[in-house]
Design a protein around this motif. Sequence first.
Motif, PDB file in Angstrom:
ATOM      1  N   THR A  29      33.297  24.538  36.162  1.00 54.77           N
ATOM      2  CA  THR A  29      34.336  25.531  36.432  1.00 54.77           C
ATOM      3  C   THR A  29      33.784  26.906  36.072  1.00 54.77           C
ATOM      4  N   MET A  30      34.305  27.893  36.777  1.00 53.61           N
ATOM      5  CA  MET A  30      33.961  29.271  36.448  1.00 53.61           C
ATOM      6  C   MET A  30      35.213  30.128  36.557  1.00 53.61           C
ATOM      7  N   SER A  31      35.225  31.226  35.837  1.00 52.57           N
ATOM      8  CA  SER A  31      36.368  32.129  35.895  1.00 52.57           C
ATOM      9  C   SER A  31      35.915  33.480  36.429  1.00 52.57           C
ATOM     10  N   THR A  32      36.809  34.106  37.167  1.00 48.69           N
ATOM     11  CA  THR A  32      36.592  35.460  37.668  1.00 48.69           C
ATOM     12  C   THR A  32      37.776  36.313  37.242  1.00 48.69           C
ATOM     13  N   ASN A  33      37.562  37.603  37.174  1.00 45.65           N
ATOM     14  CA  ASN A  33      38.620  38.526  36.772  1.00 45.65           C
ATOM     15  C   ASN A  33      38.956  39.468  37.922  1.00 45.65           C
ATOM     16  N   GLU A  34      40.233  39.787  38.020  1.00 46.12           N
ATOM     17  CA  GLU A  34      40.722  40.725  39.032  1.00 46.12           C
ATOM     18  C   GLU A  34      41.456  41.839  38.302  1.00 46.12           C
ATOM     19  N   THR A  35      41.186  43.077  38.670  1.00 38.20           N
ATOM     20  CA  THR A  35      41.883  44.227  38.102  1.00 38.20           C
ATOM     21  C   THR A  35      42.717  44.868  39.206  1.00 38.20           C
ATOM     22  N   PHE A  36      43.985  45.159  38.883  1.00 34.78           N
ATOM     23  CA  PHE A  36      44.873  45.752  39.888  1.00 34.78           C
ATOM     24  C   PHE A  36      45.905  46.642  39.193  1.00 34.78           C
TER      25      PHE A  36
END
Length: 103
Positions: A29-36
């Motif tokens: 598994t991997m995680s990604t980040n989103e900025t909004f």
Amino acid sequence: MNHVNLIGKMTSQPRVYELPNGRKIAQFTMSTNETFLDAEGKTKKKNHWHRVAAWGRWVQVLEELSHDGMELAVEGKLTSRFYQKGAEKRFVQEVEVNDLVIL
């Protein structure tokens, strides 16, 4: 077009399985980040989790070099499959690696 690009962190050690035909698969598994910006204009961050599967030469690379928290870029495609666990039918969606870069 089925194309996925992810840049994030590995959140689990790859689990390597050998299939009856001798092929190996590495799943992690991997995680990604989103900025909004939210409705008030404040910056918010959202974390996304992804199941990833690697075949071929990538299995050996991941076995030798990977560790939790490692940053990587993955390019591949989204795949879906079903499998049976007891009487229950389960649905899995994961990113199948075509190219991988350790950052």
